[in-house]
Design a protein around this motif. Structure first.
Motif, short mmCIF file in Angstrom:
data_model
loop_
_atom_site.label_atom_id
_atom_site.label_comp_id
_atom_site.label_asym_id
_atom_site.label_seq_id
_atom_site.Cartn_x
_atom_site.Cartn_y
_atom_site.Cartn_z
N ARG A 298 5.13 3.96 -8.81
CA ARG A 298 5.71 3.88 -7.47
C ARG A 298 5.19 5.02 -6.59
O ARG A 298 4.88 4.82 -5.41
N ASP A 301 1.71 4.22 -5.51
CA ASP A 301 1.77 3.14 -4.52
C ASP A 301 2.13 3.67 -3.14
O ASP A 301 1.51 3.31 -2.13
N LEU A 302 3.13 4.54 -3.09
CA LEU A 302 3.53 5.12 -1.81
C LEU A 302 2.40 5.96 -1.22
O LEU A 302 2.16 5.94 0.00
N TYR A 305 -0.15 3.54 0.31
CA TYR A 305 0.28 3.01 1.60
C TYR A 305 0.15 4.07 2.69
O TYR A 305 -0.22 3.77 3.83
N ALA A 306 0.45 5.32 2.34
CA ALA A 306 0.30 6.41 3.32
C ALA A 306 -1.17 6.57 3.71
O ALA A 306 -1.50 6.81 4.87
N TYR A 318 0.66 12.00 -3.50
CA TYR A 318 2.08 11.69 -3.32
C TYR A 318 2.84 12.96 -2.96
O TYR A 318 2.57 14.03 -3.47
N LEU A 322 7.48 10.97 1.33
CA LEU A 322 6.92 9.68 1.72
C LEU A 322 8.00 8.62 1.68
O LEU A 322 8.77 8.53 0.72
N LYS A 323 8.03 7.78 2.70
CA LYS A 323 9.01 6.70 2.75
C LYS A 323 8.44 5.47 2.05
O LYS A 323 7.31 5.46 1.58
N ASP A 324 9.23 4.43 2.01
CA ASP A 324 8.73 3.15 1.52
C ASP A 324 7.79 2.60 2.57
O ASP A 324 8.19 2.01 3.57
N GLU A 325 6.49 2.85 2.39
CA GLU A 325 5.51 2.58 3.43
C GLU A 325 5.37 1.08 3.73
O GLU A 325 5.02 0.71 4.84
N GLU A 326 5.62 0.25 2.74
CA GLU A 326 5.49 -1.19 2.99
C GLU A 326 6.53 -1.64 4.01
O GLU A 326 6.23 -2.37 4.96
#
Length: 723
Positions: A298, A301-302, A305-306, A318, A322-326
């Motif tokens: 996770r 993944d974040l 996306y960033a 990471y 970082l927020k849930d970028e999706e």
């Protein structure tokens, strides 16, 4: 030894119920001759004392070279055997336990040259009534066909059939087993996630077979980059994952990520065409960013996306904030769609200036978005989101119309440049959109300059050539942006009708450094452009030493902060109200690399005291800090930058509540335009200090013991308006 003598000796200790030994021996000989099973035996020392001659023939080895060899050295198991026999065979031999259907092959070097012959060995320990071990008696059979099929089935279950890389199942199992083992050994493991930028366009414009060919080439490039440093998997589609054991140095990981981005982004020859893609990379490191596999996946993944939201072609480490970028990406797209509908977007214009007389000859239109809640949203954040959706079409059309309309209020000698994405350029009706903007505004087509990047050459070359021809027929100018950062730019210049090349800012950033070739590259690009009858604009000039290099190297047009940042239309009109548009250069004498102004609270550790302070300027080699009084020059300090980042430094200058420090080890790029330490405090060290074993999150240094001695320095409050 013959089978007769072998079993004659066995019959001394074991009652025989057959009518005669002769018949029994004949049956055994016939049994061996069938090849259904063979017979083997070892002595008490584990040395092979008997093997059916047919077994030696199957192994393509002389029987004499096999007899007398230790069983443990003669046969080896498959290290990748999914049943784990590699761990049990030698143990069973040493323990003198029963051996049941263990698959082996001959370990002698001369037996490894031909096709592998796999034998299934079974055996019982021969132990007499006194408990004395006499060796093994057993059977063997050729299972090569079945085992090869099993290997292939296992391979298909764990490997991606298209690229030959590990698949998602194999990578998940591997990461799980690695992290479990590394947790007890207190070792680190990095995980990289990457996907391909603009891959969908390859499939859409060149077809799925071309997309498959591209994925195979990407896999081969990744193998060449990673080598034996890690394991690579394709998770599906255009998603890839790399496991890098025992690497937690973010400097090294950043170098690997940058190399992946650089190499993967080179053009791909497919049939008689070229495909151009890019990649973004997210990096997470255990145990700092996650202890368990799902945490680490996770986190990576974040970070990915960033990286994509940051403008693509970038990497990110990471971080806990970082927020849930999706989810954030979708919200951003919704807000952008509303901003376009409500006319909340603006165009600002950055001047292109002629060095000889400081006259403005052009303006580049740059999109700006001020959101009522988000504040200023950088173009590098929202433009990639628009490019992935259908919104890039109307967004690009709006920008063309607005730029042409605004330019009609400028002097007729000043051109306007508008950036065009590859998706806009290849969309049906793009030429009609340009023609509509020209007609609606009434601008002279020669005053409109469309800035394109190499990505427009991806896909159908005939359609690209037709679009170029149609645009030139309209009379607009074409500029190739970011020139020199790609890998095949020269081939495009042979046929594409460009009027201008734009030298990328990355060369200007380092053009004053003696150990770089940037100044020579700028010279070469300017010379090439002049030879082809094109103009050249050098981007990103911020300081007078850079301007001097550009002028010396033959540059004539400059775009950069030394002349002006991008300006809103009212300011542009105010500047040209005098009848001419001239800008005198203004900026620092020398360009400073990687210095970032900020206002961030940090911890400063000295001895057994921790002070709160503010960091205002940060570079790779040092920082400017406020909030401590009475810190002598030469004092050794440790800065707690958060997230487990501790930077050892020494005070180089001190004045009042302000100190300048130099780092013992230079910081490295965090991939987001910022800086970070190479290493962090390990969660294992924090656990040893009494904290629970968990990823760092927002944590930092281990808790400090209460000090009995008074602090040496005075801590003062610092406000946002301080020096």
């Amino acid at each position: 030894m013959s089978v007769r003598s072998l079993f004659s000796r066995a019959s001394v200790e074991t009652p025989v119920s057959l009518t005669s030994d002769g018949l029994r021996h004949a049956i055994l000989d016939d049994f061996e001759a069938t090849g259904i099973n063979w017979i083997w035996a070892s002595d008490a020392d584990g040395v092979l004392s008997y093997l059916s001659p047919a077994a030696a023939e199957a192994l393509d080895m002389p029987l004499a070279s096999l007899l007398g060899q230790p069983i443990s050295a003669l046969f080896e198991t498959d290290p990748d055997d999914p049943d784990g026999s590699v761990r049990t065979f030698n143990f069973q031999l040493k323990a003198k336990n029963r051996i049941g259907d263990v698959v082996v092959r001959c370990a002698l070097p001369e037996a490894r040259t031909g096709r592998p012959v796999w034998l299934s060995l079974s055996g019982h320990p021969k132990i007499d009534s006194t408990g004395r071990f006499h060796g093994y008696r057993g059977a063997a059979k050729d299972v090569s066909v079945e085992y090869q099929r099993k290997i292939e089935d296992s391979r298909l279950a764990e490997y991606d059939s298209l690229t030959g890389l590990y698949n998602r199942h194999r990578m998940s199992r591997r990461l799980e087993s690695l992290l479990a083992a590394y947790k007890s050994a207190k070792r680190s493991c990095a995980l990289m996630m990457l996907d391909l930028d603009r891959f969908k366009q390859v499939n859409d414009t060149m077809g799925h077979p071309a997309g498959d060919a591209l994925l195979q080439q990407v896999a081969e490039r990744l193998r060449n980059i990673i080598g034996d440093r890690g394991e690579i998997g394709r998770l599906g589609g255009d998603e890839f994952q790399v496991i890098l054991p025992d690497i937690d140095d973010r400097g090294k990981l950043g170098e690997i990520a940058e190399k992946v981005i650089q190499i993967v982004s080179q053009p791909y020859p497919i049939d008689d065409k070229r495909a151009i893609i890019g990649t973004s990379v997210g990096v997470a490191i255990a145990p700092y960013d996650g202890i368990e596999p799902d945490e680490l996946v996770r986190a990576s993944d974040l970070a990915l996306y960033a990286a994509k939201n940051g403008g693509r072609g970038q990497f990110r480490f990471y971080s806990a904030d970082l927020k849930d970028e999706e989810e954030e990406r979708q919200l951003l797209l919704d807000d952008l769609r509303e901003a376009l509908a409500q006319e909340e977007l603006q165009l600002h214009y950055q001047p292109v200036v002629r060095i000889a007389d400081n006259m403005v000859v052009g303006m580049e239109a740059l999109m700006r978005w001020e959101h009522e809640e988000r504040g200023f949203v950088p173009p590098g954040t929202f433009i990639p989101v628009a490019e992935e959706s259908s919104l890039i079409g109307p967004l690009g059309e709006w920008a063309l119309h607005r730029a042409c309309t605004d330019a009609m209020e400028w002097p007729g000698t000043v051109r306007v440049a508008v950036n065009v994405s590859a998706r806009q350029f290849t969309a049906n009706g793009f030429v009609d959109v340009v023609e509509g903007a020209l007609q609606a505004s009434g601008i002279d087509p020669d005053r409109l300059e469309l800035e394109l990047t190499e990505s427009v050459f991806m896909g159908d070359s005939e359609a690209t050539d037709a679009t170029f021809a149609a645009l030139k027929k309209l009379g607009v100018r074409l500029a190739l942006d970011d020139f020199g950062t790609g890998y095949s730019s020269l081939s495009y210049l042979r046929s594409a009708p460009f009027d201008k090349l734009k030298v990328d800012k990355s060369f200007v950033d380092t053009c004053t450094q003696k150990d770089q070739n940037s100044a020579k590259i700028i010279t070469a690009i300017i010379g090439l452009s002049k030879a082809l009858g094109m103009e050249t604009t050098v981007e990103g000039v911020e300081a007078f030493d850079q301007l001097a290099v550009v002028r010396e190297r033959g540059g004539e047009l400059v775009q950069g902060w030394i002349y002006s940042k991008a300006l809103p239309q009212p300011v542009v009109l105010a500047n040209i109200s005098s009848g001419e548009f001239r800008i005198e250069p203004s900026g620092p004498d020398k360009h400073r690399q990687d210095r970032r102004s900020m206002f961030r609270r940090i911890g400063v550790i000295h001895g057994d005291h921790r002070y709160d302070a503010v960091i205002r300027d940060l570079s790779k080699n040092g920082a400017f800090i406020e909030g401590l009084v009475g810190v002598p020059k030469g004092t050794a300090l440790v800065l707690d930058l958060g997230g487990g980042q501790l930077a050892v430094c020494e005070v180089a200058r001190s004045e009042g509540a302000q100190i300048g420090v130099e780092f013992e080890q230079a910081l490295v790029s965090d991939g987001a335009g910022g800086l970070c330490t190479r290493h962090r405090v390990s969660p294992y060290a924090l656990a040893a200090a009494g904290m629970p074993l968990t990823s760092l999150g927002h944590g930092g240094a281990p808790p400090m013991q209460q000090s009995s001695s008074p602090p040496l320095f005075m801590q003062v409050q610092v406000g946002t308006g301080g020096g």
